[in-house]
Design a protein around this motif. Sequence first.
Motif, PDB file in Angstrom:
ATOM      1  N   ALA A  30     -45.464  12.143 -28.290  1.00 30.24           N
ATOM      2  CA  ALA A  30     -46.676  12.847 -29.367  1.00 30.24           C
ATOM      3  C   ALA A  30     -47.744  13.605 -27.693  1.00 30.24           C
ATOM      4  CB  ALA A  30     -47.153  12.131 -29.952  1.00 30.24           C
ATOM      5  N   ARG A  31     -47.924  13.400 -27.181  1.00 25.89           N
ATOM      6  CA  ARG A  31     -48.852  13.606 -26.197  1.00 25.89           C
ATOM      7  C   ARG A  31     -48.742  15.056 -25.079  1.00 25.89           C
ATOM      8  NH1 ARG A  31     -49.137  11.755 -21.056  1.00 25.89           N
ATOM      9  NH2 ARG A  31     -48.507   9.895 -22.122  1.00 25.89           N
ATOM     10  N   TRP A  32     -47.080  15.029 -25.392  1.00 22.50           N
ATOM     11  CA  TRP A  32     -46.919  15.450 -24.517  1.00 22.50           C
ATOM     12  C   TRP A  32     -46.609  17.413 -24.835  1.00 22.50           C
ATOM     13  CZ3 TRP A  32     -42.737  11.936 -22.683  1.00 22.50           C
ATOM     14  CH2 TRP A  32     -42.379  11.305 -21.051  1.00 22.50           C
ATOM     15  N   ALA A  33     -46.250  17.076 -26.102  1.00 27.86           N
ATOM     16  CA  ALA A  33     -46.183  18.342 -26.743  1.00 27.86           C
ATOM     17  C   ALA A  33     -46.709  18.213 -27.755  1.00 27.86           C
ATOM     18  CB  ALA A  33     -45.291  17.663 -27.852  1.00 27.86           C
ATOM     19  N   GLU A  34     -48.119  18.251 -28.062  1.00 30.48           N
ATOM     20  CA  GLU A  34     -49.422  18.579 -28.203  1.00 30.48           C
ATOM     21  C   GLU A  34     -49.922  18.812 -27.396  1.00 30.48           C
ATOM     22  OE1 GLU A  34     -50.914  14.794 -30.476  1.00 30.48           O
ATOM     23  OE2 GLU A  34     -49.531  14.692 -32.004  1.00 30.48           O
ATOM     24  N   SER A  35     -50.061  18.530 -26.015  1.00 28.43           N
ATOM     25  CA  SER A  35     -50.568  19.425 -24.794  1.00 28.43           C
ATOM     26  C   SER A  35     -49.705  20.635 -24.763  1.00 28.43           C
ATOM     27  CB  SER A  35     -49.823  18.587 -23.196  1.00 28.43           C
ATOM     28  OG  SER A  35     -49.002  18.321 -23.330  1.00 28.43           O
ATOM     29  N   GLN A  76     -39.779  21.654 -26.160  1.00 18.79           N
ATOM     30  CA  GLN A  76     -38.744  21.923 -23.800  1.00 18.79           C
ATOM     31  C   GLN A  76     -39.556  21.275 -23.422  1.00 18.79           C
ATOM     32  OE1 GLN A  76     -36.381  24.244 -23.654  1.00 18.79           O
ATOM     33  NE2 GLN A  76     -36.492  23.258 -21.723  1.00 18.79           N
ATOM     34  N   TYR A  77     -40.991  21.426 -23.483  1.00 13.83           N
ATOM     35  CA  TYR A  77     -41.856  20.770 -22.455  1.00 13.83           C
ATOM     36  C   TYR A  77     -41.614  19.212 -22.472  1.00 13.83           C
ATOM     37  CZ  TYR A  77     -45.914  19.227 -19.623  1.00 13.83           C
ATOM     38  OH  TYR A  77     -47.184  18.917 -19.251  1.00 13.83           O
ATOM     39  N   THR A  78     -41.456  18.507 -23.513  1.00 15.80           N
ATOM     40  CA  THR A  78     -42.059  16.774 -23.713  1.00 15.80           C
ATOM     41  C   THR A  78     -40.507  16.367 -23.785  1.00 15.80           C
ATOM     42  OG1 THR A  78     -43.870  17.826 -25.913  1.00 15.80           O
ATOM     43  CG2 THR A  78     -41.768  14.980 -25.388  1.00 15.80           C
ATOM     44  N   CYS A  79     -39.332  17.418 -23.872  1.00 15.88           N
ATOM     45  CA  CYS A  79     -37.533  16.830 -22.882  1.00 15.88           C
ATOM     46  C   CYS A  79     -38.011  16.605 -22.079  1.00 15.88           C
ATOM     47  CB  CYS A  79     -36.533  17.847 -23.785  1.00 15.88           C
ATOM     48  SG  CYS A  79     -36.519  18.215 -25.624  1.00 15.88           S
ATOM     49  N   GLU A  80     -38.146  18.201 -21.058  1.00 12.73           N
ATOM     50  CA  GLU A  80     -37.806  17.998 -19.475  1.00 12.73           C
ATOM     51  C   GLU A  80     -39.339  17.181 -18.511  1.00 12.73           C
ATOM     52  OE1 GLU A  80     -39.542  22.109 -19.079  1.00 12.73           O
ATOM     53  OE2 GLU A  80     -37.694  22.675 -19.941  1.00 12.73           O
ATOM     54  N   ARG A  81     -40.527  16.698 -19.292  1.00 13.67           N
ATOM     55  CA  ARG A  81     -40.892  15.535 -19.309  1.00 13.67           C
ATOM     56  C   ARG A  81     -40.523  14.164 -19.684  1.00 13.67           C
ATOM     57  NH1 ARG A  81     -46.841  15.889 -18.121  1.00 13.67           N
ATOM     58  NH2 ARG A  81     -46.327  13.781 -17.309  1.00 13.67           N
ATOM     59  N   LEU A  82     -39.233  14.424 -20.156  1.00 14.55           N
ATOM     60  CA  LEU A  82     -38.702  13.122 -20.864  1.00 14.55           C
ATOM     61  C   LEU A  82     -37.436  12.997 -19.647  1.00 14.55           C
ATOM     62  CD1 LEU A  82     -38.297  10.433 -22.751  1.00 14.55           C
ATOM     63  CD2 LEU A  82     -37.009  12.013 -24.492  1.00 14.55           C
ATOM     64  N   ARG A  83     -37.050  13.999 -19.049  1.00 15.22           N
ATOM     65  CA  ARG A  83     -35.917  14.076 -18.155  1.00 15.22           C
ATOM     66  C   ARG A  83     -36.494  13.593 -16.755  1.00 15.22           C
ATOM     67  NH1 ARG A  83     -31.692  18.008 -17.945  1.00 15.22           N
ATOM     68  NH2 ARG A  83     -31.086  16.474 -15.930  1.00 15.22           N
ATOM     69  N   ALA A  84     -37.477  14.039 -16.649  1.00 14.35           N
ATOM     70  CA  ALA A  84     -38.526  13.149 -15.691  1.00 14.35           C
ATOM     71  C   ALA A  84     -39.192  12.441 -15.322  1.00 14.35           C
ATOM     72  CB  ALA A  84     -39.178  15.065 -15.719  1.00 14.35           C
ATOM     73  N   SER A  85     -38.922  11.352 -16.332  1.00 12.02           N
ATOM     74  CA  SER A  85     -39.726   9.930 -16.688  1.00 12.02           C
ATOM     75  C   SER A  85     -38.637   8.833 -16.279  1.00 12.02           C
ATOM     76  CB  SER A  85     -40.215  10.225 -17.879  1.00 12.02           C
ATOM     77  OG  SER A  85     -38.944   9.840 -19.043  1.00 12.02           O
ATOM     78  N   LYS A  86     -39.614   7.660 -16.103  1.00 15.26           N
ATOM     79  CA  LYS A  86     -38.580   6.380 -15.966  1.00 15.26           C
ATOM     80  C   LYS A  86     -36.942   6.625 -16.840  1.00 15.26           C
ATOM     81  CE  LYS A  86     -41.968   4.322 -19.185  1.00 15.26           C
ATOM     82  NZ  LYS A  86     -43.629   3.385 -18.810  1.00 15.26           N
ATOM     83  N   TYR A  87     -37.291   7.165 -18.737  1.00 16.69           N
ATOM     84  CA  TYR A  87     -36.750   6.443 -19.370  1.00 16.69           C
ATOM     85  C   TYR A  87     -35.323   7.594 -18.751  1.00 16.69           C
ATOM     86  CZ  TYR A  87     -40.891   6.031 -21.423  1.00 16.69           C
ATOM     87  OH  TYR A  87     -42.220   5.554 -22.453  1.00 16.69           O
ATOM     88  N   VAL A  88     -35.289   8.062 -18.045  1.00 17.94           N
ATOM     89  CA  VAL A  88     -33.518   9.217 -17.327  1.00 17.94           C
ATOM     90  C   VAL A  88     -32.831   7.543 -16.589  1.00 17.94           C
ATOM     91  CG1 VAL A  88     -32.719  10.796 -15.920  1.00 17.94           C
ATOM     92  CG2 VAL A  88     -34.201  11.741 -17.546  1.00 17.94           C
ATOM     93  N   GLU A  89     -32.872   7.098 -15.460  1.00 22.09           N
ATOM     94  CA  GLU A  89     -32.448   6.077 -15.330  1.00 22.09           C
ATOM     95  C   GLU A  89     -32.693   4.723 -16.694  1.00 22.09           C
ATOM     96  OE1 GLU A  89     -34.205   4.804 -11.656  1.00 22.09           O
ATOM     97  OE2 GLU A  89     -34.163   6.557 -10.992  1.00 22.09           O
ATOM     98  N   ARG A  90     -33.619   4.899 -17.041  1.00 16.79           N
ATOM     99  CA  ARG A  90     -33.645   3.417 -18.088  1.00 16.79           C
ATOM    100  C   ARG A  90     -32.408   3.987 -19.398  1.00 16.79           C
ATOM    101  NH1 ARG A  90     -38.722   1.629 -22.023  1.00 16.79           N
ATOM    102  NH2 ARG A  90     -37.667   0.135 -23.923  1.00 16.79           N
ATOM    103  N   PHE A  91     -32.434   4.987 -19.292  1.00 18.87           N
ATOM    104  CA  PHE A  91     -31.128   4.948 -20.765  1.00 18.87           C
ATOM    105  C   PHE A  91     -30.210   6.015 -20.065  1.00 18.87           C
ATOM    106  CE2 PHE A  91     -34.850   4.843 -22.566  1.00 18.87           C
ATOM    107  CZ  PHE A  91     -34.992   3.433 -23.720  1.00 18.87           C
ATOM    108  N   GLY A  92     -30.012   6.497 -19.389  1.00 15.84           N
ATOM    109  CA  GLY A  92     -28.874   7.287 -18.599  1.00 15.84           C
ATOM    110  C   GLY A  92     -28.998   8.769 -19.547  1.00 15.84           C
ATOM    111  N   ILE A  93     -29.961   9.089 -19.165  1.00  9.83           N
ATOM    112  CA  ILE A  93     -30.113  10.449 -20.183  1.00  9.83           C
ATOM    113  C   ILE A  93     -29.570  11.305 -18.808  1.00  9.83           C
ATOM    114  CG2 ILE A  93     -31.952  12.882 -20.773  1.00  9.83           C
ATOM    115  CD1 ILE A  93     -33.601  10.610 -21.073  1.00  9.83           C
ATOM    116  N   LYS A  94     -28.319  11.820 -19.767  1.00  8.48           N
ATOM    117  CA  LYS A  94     -27.628  13.090 -18.793  1.00  8.48           C
ATOM    118  C   LYS A  94     -27.790  14.034 -19.337  1.00  8.48           C
ATOM    119  CE  LYS A  94     -22.939  12.749 -18.349  1.00  8.48           C
ATOM    120  NZ  LYS A  94     -22.252  11.683 -17.361  1.00  8.48           N
TER     121      LYS A  94
END
Length: 188
Positions: A30-35, A76-94
Motif C-alpha cells: 500500500a505504501r509503495w502504491a500510494e507513493s 508497476q512501481y509496487t511490483c518492481e519494489r517487491l522484486r527488489a525487496s527481501k521477498y524475492v529470495e524469501r519466496f523465489g519470485i522469478k
Amino acid sequence: MSRAPMFLFANPGHAIAFARAIPSFRSDFARWAESTSRYVRLQELDASIIGSSVHLYCSYFCGSAADQNMVSKATQYTCERLRASKYVERFGIKDFIIEGQLASDKKPSWGNVQRPRGVEALAWGIITNNACERILGCSAERLYHTQMVLKDAGIRNGQFGCNINTANIVAALFVSTGQDAGSIAEAS
C-alpha cells in the motif's frame, strides 16, 4: 479501478507460500502504491493461485477518476519494489507481468460483474407513455414487456445484462468527456 499482476514462481509450493504471506506485506504494498499519486489508495489485495503463479488482484480508490493509467503506474512501481525487496529470495519470485487478466481491463467479464472496476454510476429515469409513443413509436407497456421477454434470450446467450444498446450511450459519454473509449466494453 484494479490491476491484477501475475507473479511467477518455480513451483506451486513457492506460489502458495507467497499467497499466504500477502497479508504480512500489505502495508508495504500500500505504501509503495500510494507513493505514486496523491489520489491512489489501495483498497483490496487478493491472491489467486493458478499453477506456479499468483495473480494478485489489487483494487484501488482513485477519487472520482476511473484512471487505468494511475493504477497501472502504481502497480508497476509496487511490483518492481517487491522484486527488489527481501521477498524475492524469501519466496523465489522469478518474474511478474503487470496484468495477468484477472482485472479484465477493457473486456467484459463475470469478474467485472462481481467486482466492478473504476467508478460506478447509477442513473434512474422515467419514460412517460407519451414520450414512448412520440419518440419510440410504442407504448411504455409494450417497451416494458419487450424488455422482459428479451431478458430470457439474453440469459441463454450469456449476455451481461439486458439493455437497449447501453454501449452507444456510454461511448458518447466517454468520448465527450475525454475518457478511454477502450473501456466501453467493461463499462456498459
